[in-house]
Design an enzyme around this catalytic site. Structure first.
Site, PDB file in Angstrom:
ATOM      1  N   VAL B  12      24.264  26.373  58.400  1.00 56.81           N
ATOM      2  CA  VAL B  12      25.184  26.348  59.535  1.00 56.81           C
ATOM      3  C   VAL B  12      25.459  27.763  60.058  1.00 56.81           C
ATOM      4  O   VAL B  12      25.408  28.018  61.266  1.00 56.81           O
ATOM      5  CB  VAL B  12      26.509  25.626  59.175  1.00 56.81           C
ATOM      6  CG1 VAL B  12      27.466  25.636  60.363  1.00 56.81           C
ATOM      7  CG2 VAL B  12      26.231  24.189  58.731  1.00 56.81           C
ATOM      8  N   ALA B  31      33.254  30.633  78.454  1.00 58.17           N
ATOM      9  CA  ALA B  31      34.396  31.182  77.710  1.00 58.17           C
ATOM     10  C   ALA B  31      35.226  32.118  78.577  1.00 58.17           C
ATOM     11  O   ALA B  31      36.369  32.429  78.243  1.00 58.17           O
ATOM     12  CB  ALA B  31      33.909  31.927  76.470  1.00 58.17           C
ATOM     13  N   VAL B 127      33.863  17.031  60.974  1.00 57.41           N
ATOM     14  CA  VAL B 127      33.640  15.582  61.053  1.00 57.41           C
ATOM     15  C   VAL B 127      32.578  15.310  62.115  1.00 57.41           C
ATOM     16  O   VAL B 127      32.681  15.799  63.238  1.00 57.41           O
ATOM     17  CB  VAL B 127      34.925  14.824  61.446  1.00 57.41           C
ATOM     18  CG1 VAL B 127      34.658  13.321  61.526  1.00 57.41           C
ATOM     19  CG2 VAL B 127      36.051  15.108  60.474  1.00 57.41           C
ATOM     20  N   LYS B 200      36.024  13.104  55.364  1.00 55.28           N
ATOM     21  CA  LYS B 200      36.044  13.014  56.823  1.00 55.28           C
ATOM     22  C   LYS B 200      37.063  11.992  57.312  1.00 55.28           C
ATOM     23  O   LYS B 200      37.753  12.233  58.303  1.00 55.28           O
ATOM     24  CB  LYS B 200      34.634  12.701  57.337  1.00 55.28           C
ATOM     25  CG  LYS B 200      33.690  13.897  57.122  1.00 55.28           C
ATOM     26  CD  LYS B 200      32.239  13.516  57.299  1.00 55.28           C
ATOM     27  CE  LYS B 200      31.326  14.708  57.149  1.00 55.28           C
ATOM     28  NZ  LYS B 200      29.901  14.292  57.077  1.00 55.28           N
ATOM     29  N   GLY B 298      22.944  18.977  60.399  1.00 53.75           N
ATOM     30  CA  GLY B 298      21.815  19.744  60.907  1.00 53.75           C
ATOM     31  C   GLY B 298      22.287  21.071  61.453  1.00 53.75           C
ATOM     32  O   GLY B 298      23.423  21.205  61.921  1.00 53.75           O
TER      33      GLY B 298
END
Lengths: 411, 411
Positions: B12, B31, B127, B200, B298
């Site tokens: 990640v 942003a 989650v 979760k 993933g």
């Protein structure tokens, strides 16, 4: 305490008043401040309504009241909604709406006006009814280059197609049933001709790709030409017919945007979105495919989205949250004749299969019970719309070719 | 310019660095300010990595640098993530994480700490991986009383069940395949025993119902007892087996929360969520049913959610966006033995059908090819878990009763 004024006491407007009252305490908790409806603006007589004391007939009352933080526009249509929205924003009041026609037509201008006046123009309910889609697209997927957006954006047509598929009703019979149940209006053109879905894909495109896309520039086809024969052939190919709005980025940064009936393989999750439900798929370059599903219309679902916007507006009373999108004369749209897709084609005529092969080369023929000897239907190889039109022209010399439909292929 | 520090350069963490670089320009646009990774904290040696110059071994460097606005914690597990998160928040830096274990265990405390220090603790990626679910639940559905949340929250188990259903593999064979493909870890307990899904549903429950729910208080059952016989019986009843995390409000304001394998009718959209995809359904009192779908794990999908949080944190550098939830000693949980559901029960023994009828009264028997004469499976009438256990006890006197599963019925 924050105050809202609701313009238009129809289905959505009365739903907004109901949700704000029913969920008063939890909304206060989630918003960080209590929210009350101070005015309801409607020219009709509601003197017997439990909220009779809130009604005013003149928008100027709302415009002039500095206590009103948020104006909820649920009138629909362009006029007088457009005028009221501009006046509210100029008075520094945020405006929240479910009015897809107004957003699709004047969204860029109204967002810019909101920015000028340090307030907000929110429209979560304008696409997908109660489905959270605008915020997820703008905020939760903000780290992605969006490559494609597509969806079942109109519940009325989805209901009609569904009844054709599962109930064996003709288009006309299914439409009548939808009208009886209140899912379709007496004049159903905006739904069945695809205009409603078109407005929604325009809004999604603007958000996803950053430029205003005008409805009249989007090739739009409705479901009026879909027949039970088509439904049966689709079933034989393990597919169902769905009206999709689609917008897809091209390699050179333009986008294809169009609305039309599609054959959707049953293996795609979106093929299982039935009845009046809506669903939007977003493909991002990091997240891959995501999908959002829920009720695309109805009093309380739509009010749920409107009131979420009201809460957000009350939390941001002196800053503008979204940058909006550009309104350039140079269109972001690519020529939809270049879009490549496999097509479903139904044909009748003499020696029909060899005529089809002659025009299209190799195809996958579909079958159905009770097909006449002189008819056939097939799925073609992928080709541009331009190519399709040429081949259909050749085929039309010897056969009748019914309206072709795209076959959805998500790679 | 805003600066982020990434803690942990695993799947990640490296995905976050990649997304921030790849989509640099559009992130800056969305942003309102450019975002750069200033440090990567990892004790391992990455001197040959293209980002070698960003690596530091000591978190204190990040903690002491006033330029760092956001700390991205992708270490996972409780230690040292818990310590680093607290130190970052105390230093006034927002923390963004994908660490469900930490959020489920210490979320209430860390949210309170963020509030004390006028910064944010965001965990969209904890989650549903890349699926936007935390923000939609907190913001877009803020006008709703949430009545139920349920989902396919673990991609590994969904992949395994899918391979059992479509490939005819046993649980063990499907698990091995998932391990070979990198979908399951060498020690798969956290996934297949349901602990990951449990964390979760705890996070979703806290957000939906406003109180911290601790994982060890949630009855959790994994998929290790699911057999190919069960899969075949479910198919006969037009259902598939899915591992669901569920939380449902009771009439008196408590909630049932549990994790376990369920028989899900194929008519439910969630039954079509396959492979490593996740899906969360939320039912609100205004919006009705909504569903959110996408990749539950993933590198890039998870990074998509993390970077959305980074953008949000950079836009809110001196205020706390969410109120968080309460951390009370009084549990919000209702006794899950009172939860009423129809059950799937598989039994073997002599005179098995009359034994089943004797214990359960009227049931719907299911069938499968190759069933032995002394076995049967059925769907019971709705009953509490307590009742089920009593009836199973009676039945066990003469038969072998395999692990019963709940049947999902969304009204």
């Amino acid at each position: 305490m924050k105050y809202a004024a609701v313009l238009g006491y129809g289905t959505v407007g009365s739903g907004v008043v109901e949700v704000i009252e029913t969920n008063f305490d939890l909304i206060a908790k989630n918003a960080g401040d209590a929210i009350k409806v101070k005015y309801i603006v409607d020219i009709r007589d509601f003197s017997n309504d439990p909220h009779a004391d809130l009604f005013v007939k003149d928008f100027a009352t709302v415009e002039a009241d500095p206590e009103v933080n948020v104006v909820v526009e649920t009138i629909g249509g362009i006029n007088p909604a457009y005028d009221f929205t501009k006046r509210a924003l100029k008075a520094g009041k945020s405006v929240v709406t479910s009015n897809k026609e107004l957003v699709a037509t004047h969204g860029a201008e109204l967002l810019a006006l909101a920015k000028e006046n340090s307030c907000n123009y929110f429209f979560e309910a304008s696409v997908g009814g109660g489905i959270p889609i605008i915020r997820p697209l703008c905020q939760c997927l903000a780290a992605n280059r969006v490559d494609e957006v597509l969806g079942i954006l109109n519940g009325t047509t989805n209901y009609i197609l569904n009844r054709m598929i599962t109930g064996g009703l003709t288009f006309e019979a299914a439409l009548s049933e939808a009208q009886e149940k209140g899912y379709a209006e007496r004049n159903p053109a905006a739904d069945v001709e695809g205009h409603d879905a078109c407005r929604k894909i325009c809004i999604l495109s603007a958000l996803a790709f950053g430029r205003h896309v005008y409805p009249d520039a989007v090739v739009t086809e409705g479901i009026t030409k879909v027949t039970l024969e088509d439904v049966a052939y689709a079933e034989n190919g393990d597919m169902v017919i769905k009206l999709l709005g689609r917008a897809k980025r091209t390699e050179d940064g333009k986008i294809y945007a169009f609305v039309g009936p599609h054959l959707v393989p049953k293996s795609e999750l979106i093929s299982n979105v039935n009845g009046v439900f809506n669903s939007v798929m977003v493909r991002g370059n990091a997240v891959g495919d995501t999908m959002f599903y829920g009720r695309g219309a109805g009093k309380l679902p739509t009010a749920s989205a409107v009131v979420a916007d009201v809460i957000d507006a009350c939390q941001h009373t002196d800053c503008t949250k979204y940058a909006g999108w550009e309104d350039t004369t140079e269109s972001i749209l690519a020529d939809s004749n270049d879009f490549v897709s496999a097509y479903y084609v139904r044909v009748s005529g003499e020696s029909v299969r060899s005529a089809v092969n002659n025009a299209f080369g190799e195809v996958s023929f579909l079958s159905r019970d009770g097909a006449k000897a002189d008819e056939c239907a097939c799925i073609t190889a992928p080709m541009s719309k331009r190519e399709l039109d040429e081949k259909v022209k050749i085929l039309s010399e010897s056969c009748v070719v019914y309206a072709p439909m795209k076959v959805l292929a998500l790679d």
